[in-house]
Design a protein around this motif. Structure first.
Motif, PDB file in Angstrom:
ATOM      1  N   ASN A  71     -11.811   8.924   3.603  1.00 51.66           N
ATOM      2  CA  ASN A  71     -11.753   7.610   4.258  1.00 51.66           C
ATOM      3  C   ASN A  71     -10.336   7.176   4.618  1.00 51.66           C
ATOM      4  O   ASN A  71     -10.114   5.993   4.903  1.00 51.66           O
ATOM      5  N   PHE A  72      -9.377   8.107   4.642  1.00 50.74           N
ATOM      6  CA  PHE A  72      -8.026   7.766   5.093  1.00 50.74           C
ATOM      7  C   PHE A  72      -8.014   7.483   6.594  1.00 50.74           C
ATOM      8  O   PHE A  72      -7.102   6.836   7.101  1.00 50.74           O
ATOM      9  N   GLY A  73      -9.034   7.965   7.298  1.00 49.58           N
ATOM     10  CA  GLY A  73      -9.140   7.695   8.723  1.00 49.58           C
ATOM     11  C   GLY A  73     -10.099   6.572   9.053  1.00 49.58           C
ATOM     12  O   GLY A  73     -10.352   6.290  10.228  1.00 49.58           O
ATOM     13  N   THR A  74     -10.618   5.901   8.019  1.00 53.46           N
ATOM     14  CA  THR A  74     -11.547   4.787   8.229  1.00 53.46           C
ATOM     15  C   THR A  74     -10.785   3.516   8.574  1.00 53.46           C
ATOM     16  O   THR A  74      -9.837   3.136   7.874  1.00 53.46           O
ATOM     17  N   LYS A  75     -11.193   2.855   9.627  1.00 53.32           N
ATOM     18  CA  LYS A  75     -10.519   1.625  10.044  1.00 53.32           C
ATOM     19  C   LYS A  75     -10.937   0.466   9.141  1.00 53.32           C
ATOM     20  O   LYS A  75     -12.131   0.199   8.968  1.00 53.32           O
ATOM     21  N   PRO A  76      -9.994  -0.258   8.561  1.00 54.09           N
ATOM     22  CA  PRO A  76     -10.340  -1.423   7.742  1.00 54.09           C
ATOM     23  C   PRO A  76     -10.986  -2.524   8.588  1.00 54.09           C
ATOM     24  O   PRO A  76     -10.698  -2.657   9.776  1.00 54.09           O
ATOM     25  N   VAL A  77     -11.843  -3.306   7.959  1.00 59.60           N
ATOM     26  CA  VAL A  77     -12.427  -4.448   8.666  1.00 59.60           C
ATOM     27  C   VAL A  77     -11.439  -5.609   8.714  1.00 59.60           C
ATOM     28  O   VAL A  77     -11.523  -6.483   9.585  1.00 59.60           O
ATOM     29  N   MET A  81      -0.901  -8.803   4.985  1.00 56.99           N
ATOM     30  CA  MET A  81       0.359  -8.498   4.319  1.00 56.99           C
ATOM     31  C   MET A  81       0.936  -9.756   3.693  1.00 56.99           C
ATOM     32  O   MET A  81       0.744 -10.872   4.200  1.00 56.99           O
ATOM     33  N   LEU A  82       1.633  -9.575   2.587  1.00 56.91           N
ATOM     34  CA  LEU A  82       2.192 -10.679   1.807  1.00 56.91           C
ATOM     35  C   LEU A  82       3.638 -10.395   1.461  1.00 56.91           C
ATOM     36  O   LEU A  82       3.978  -9.292   1.026  1.00 56.91           O
ATOM     37  N   ASN A  83       4.500 -11.385   1.654  1.00 53.93           N
ATOM     38  CA  ASN A  83       5.844 -11.361   1.101  1.00 53.93           C
ATOM     39  C   ASN A  83       5.744 -11.965  -0.298  1.00 53.93           C
ATOM     40  O   ASN A  83       5.564 -13.177  -0.450  1.00 53.93           O
ATOM     41  N   ASN A  84       5.849 -11.115  -1.328  1.00 59.03           N
ATOM     42  CA  ASN A  84       5.705 -11.624  -2.701  1.00 59.03           C
ATOM     43  C   ASN A  84       7.052 -11.915  -3.359  1.00 59.03           C
ATOM     44  O   ASN A  84       7.132 -12.113  -4.575  1.00 59.03           O
ATOM     45  N   GLY A  85       8.105 -11.966  -2.542  1.00 59.24           N
ATOM     46  CA  GLY A  85       9.431 -12.249  -3.074  1.00 59.24           C
ATOM     47  C   GLY A  85      10.193 -11.012  -3.484  1.00 59.24           C
ATOM     48  O   GLY A  85      11.411 -11.071  -3.704  1.00 59.24           O
ATOM     49  N   HIS A  86       9.492  -9.874  -3.607  1.00 59.65           N
ATOM     50  CA  HIS A  86      10.118  -8.621  -3.995  1.00 59.65           C
ATOM     51  C   HIS A  86       9.957  -7.548  -2.924  1.00 59.65           C
ATOM     52  O   HIS A  86      10.805  -6.676  -2.787  1.00 59.65           O
ATOM     53  N   THR A  87       8.856  -7.605  -2.198  1.00 64.41           N
ATOM     54  CA  THR A  87       8.541  -6.580  -1.225  1.00 64.41           C
ATOM     55  C   THR A  87       7.445  -7.087  -0.291  1.00 64.41           C
ATOM     56  O   THR A  87       7.035  -8.253  -0.373  1.00 64.41           O
ATOM     57  N   VAL A  88       6.978  -6.209   0.591  1.00 64.95           N
ATOM     58  CA  VAL A  88       5.815  -6.483   1.428  1.00 64.95           C
ATOM     59  C   VAL A  88       4.635  -5.732   0.816  1.00 64.95           C
ATOM     60  O   VAL A  88       4.685  -4.509   0.684  1.00 64.95           O
ATOM     61  N   VAL A  89       3.591  -6.463   0.450  1.00 66.37           N
ATOM     62  CA  VAL A  89       2.388  -5.851  -0.109  1.00 66.37           C
ATOM     63  C   VAL A  89       1.272  -5.974   0.919  1.00 66.37           C
ATOM     64  O   VAL A  89       1.063  -7.046   1.496  1.00 66.37           O
ATOM     65  N   VAL A  90       0.557  -4.870   1.148  1.00 62.24           N
ATOM     66  CA  VAL A  90      -0.516  -4.850   2.140  1.00 62.24           C
ATOM     67  C   VAL A  90      -1.831  -4.513   1.456  1.00 62.24           C
ATOM     68  O   VAL A  90      -1.918  -3.533   0.699  1.00 62.24           O
ATOM     69  N   HIS A  91      -2.854  -5.331   1.721  1.00 64.65           N
ATOM     70  CA  HIS A  91      -4.212  -5.081   1.236  1.00 64.65           C
ATOM     71  C   HIS A  91      -5.145  -4.902   2.419  1.00 64.65           C
ATOM     72  O   HIS A  91      -5.026  -5.622   3.417  1.00 64.65           O
ATOM     73  N   PHE A  92      -6.049  -3.952   2.292  1.00 68.18           N
ATOM     74  CA  PHE A  92      -7.057  -3.719   3.321  1.00 68.18           C
ATOM     75  C   PHE A  92      -8.445  -3.857   2.713  1.00 68.18           C
ATOM     76  O   PHE A  92      -8.662  -3.519   1.544  1.00 68.18           O
ATOM     77  N   GLU A  93      -9.368  -4.361   3.518  1.00 64.92           N
ATOM     78  CA  GLU A  93     -10.776  -4.393   3.142  1.00 64.92           C
ATOM     79  C   GLU A  93     -11.526  -3.434   4.054  1.00 64.92           C
ATOM     80  O   GLU A  93     -11.228  -3.350   5.249  1.00 64.92           O
ATOM     81  N   TYR A  94     -12.497  -2.726   3.475  1.00 62.47           N
ATOM     82  CA  TYR A  94     -13.201  -1.673   4.208  1.00 62.47           C
ATOM     83  C   TYR A  94     -14.687  -1.985   4.332  1.00 62.47           C
ATOM     84  O   TYR A  94     -15.248  -2.703   3.487  1.00 62.47           O
ATOM     85  N   PRO A  95     -15.322  -1.438   5.373  1.00 64.79           N
ATOM     86  CA  PRO A  95     -16.746  -1.745   5.595  1.00 64.79           C
ATOM     87  C   PRO A  95     -17.636  -1.269   4.457  1.00 64.79           C
ATOM     88  O   PRO A  95     -18.613  -1.926   4.114  1.00 64.79           O
ATOM     89  N   GLU A  96     -17.305  -0.126   3.869  1.00 67.72           N
ATOM     90  CA  GLU A  96     -18.102   0.391   2.754  1.00 67.72           C
ATOM     91  C   GLU A  96     -17.165   0.934   1.678  1.00 67.72           C
ATOM     92  O   GLU A  96     -16.583   0.172   0.917  1.00 67.72           O
ATOM     93  N   ASN A  97     -17.008   2.256   1.660  1.00 66.89           N
ATOM     94  CA  ASN A  97     -16.204   2.876   0.616  1.00 66.89           C
ATOM     95  C   ASN A  97     -14.710   2.807   0.931  1.00 66.89           C
ATOM     96  O   ASN A  97     -14.286   3.013   2.070  1.00 66.89           O
ATOM     97  N   ARG A  98     -13.917   2.538  -0.082  1.00 67.92           N
ATOM     98  CA  ARG A  98     -12.476   2.506   0.062  1.00 67.92           C
ATOM     99  C   ARG A  98     -11.924   3.932   0.091  1.00 67.92           C
ATOM    100  O   ARG A  98     -12.561   4.872  -0.404  1.00 67.92           O
TER     101      ARG A  98
END
Length: 337
Positions: A71-77, A81-98
């Motif tokens: 699922n590395f080629g699965t497009k997230p739904v 991205m978040l600036n948490n004061g230390h870095t950029v953190v990115v979260h993705f949500e997927y249609p089914e399996n991560r």
């Protein structure tokens, strides 16, 4: 009703204080800098910490099964991205399996949690791990938890609970199209605790687009507090190319003290008793007669431990290697008799 409202307001205030405290409980300089992390997080003084310098002279080649990237080629739904004061953190949500990764040096299947970045104030520094003491401008960490555990916190407390796929960056002349929206969104999260949503979330493969068969691997730790150990690190050898303009957008972000976020990488840690391994890729090819042949290709192409450190100038077929070893053994036996 009024006491209930007051209680709820107090709860929200306490929660906000906790969120701020949690986000500011370490820094990359000053009294909360890396040299003081172990005063608050004892694991940060452990013997198997990351990052490290990967000294190629001491790297040992090892054969691993082919890594599987599901699922590395699965497009997230959706993606955020978040600036948490230390870095950029990115979260993705997927249609089914991560997305999951398995094989290679990994024991089990690991589920994608998040990705984040480390960088420096110029293009000569920024990566956390180094190769022969050479730094890269930035480093991407894709963080995965063992699917035996339901949460990241639970996995981080266990041996073999976490793996990090690490990708280095190099500067090229042209923009990397897969990073166009990504780096443009950075301008919306300059202030800590701000978020931005992707219009077209990228797949994990789109963010990398490099050879995933050539890597170094070792056992280390998280590079930020609590510095949990027994983390399997997989550092891919081929850097991702982005432009100087795209790289510079990372440096426009601010930390909690309103200073530019231009140095968010941890200093190198001692290797101690650990060994860094270089993958020998196993591949299956047909010989023209519908027979599968297993071949080995080393990520350390010029020094192969299977030949006792002898210098080789090309990839060695494992089948030929076995024949040569058997012939050497036979010759030794004959000479002894």
């Amino acid at each position: 009703m009024r006491p209930l409202i007051v209680a709820l307001l107090l709860t929200l205030i306490c929660f906000d204080d906790f969120k701020t405290t949690f986000a500011e409980d370490f820094a990359y300089n000053g009294e909360m800098g890396p040299e003081h992390w172990s005063e608050h997080f004892s694991m940060c003084s452990g013997k198997h910490q990351s990052p490290i310098n990967i000294d190629l002279v001491n790297v040992i080649s090892r054969t691993y099964q082919i890594m599987t990237f599901n699922n590395f080629g699965t497009k997230p739904v959706s993606g955020e991205m978040l600036n948490n004061g230390h870095t950029v953190v990115v979260h993705f949500e997927y249609p089914e399996n991560r997305p999951t990764v398995s094989g290679g040096p990994l024991d089990g299947k690991f589920v994608f949690e998040q990705l984040h970045f480390h960088w420096g104030d110029n293009d000569t520094i920024g990566s956390e791990d180094r190769i022969n003491n050479v730094s890269f401008p930035a480093e991407l960490h894709m963080v995965f938890r063992n699917d035996k555990y339901s949460t990241f916190a639970e996995a981080a407390a266990e041996s073999n609970g976490i793996t990090v796929l690490a990708y280095f960056y190099k500067i090229g002349e042209n923009d990397n199209e897969s990073y166009n929206e990504f780096t443009e969104l950075l301008e919306e999260i300059v202030t800590p605790d701000t978020k931005a949503k992707f219009q077209e979330p990228p797949t994990l493969f789109q963010l990398t687009e490099i050879s995933i068969t050539q890597y170094y691997t070792y056992t280390g730790s998280l590079t930020t507090p609590p510095c949990s150990e027994d983390v399997t690190w997989i550092d891919f050898k081929t850097p991702i190319t982005i432009s100087a303009k795209q790289m510079d957008r990372f440096r426009h972000l601010n930390t909690y003290d309103n200073t530019p976020m231009t140095h968010n990488f941890r200093p190198l840690q001692p290797l101690n008793d650990r060994t860094v391994f270089s993958s020998i890729e196993l591949t299956w090819e047909e010989d023209g007669n519908d027979n599968d042949i297993i071949k080995g290709r080393s990520a350390k192409p010029f020094v192969d431990i299977l030949y006792g450190g002898a210098v080789v100038t090309k990839t060695i077929d494992l089948s030929n290697m076995i024949v040569m070893l058997l012939l050497n053994l036979l010759a030794t036996t004959i000479s002894l008799n």
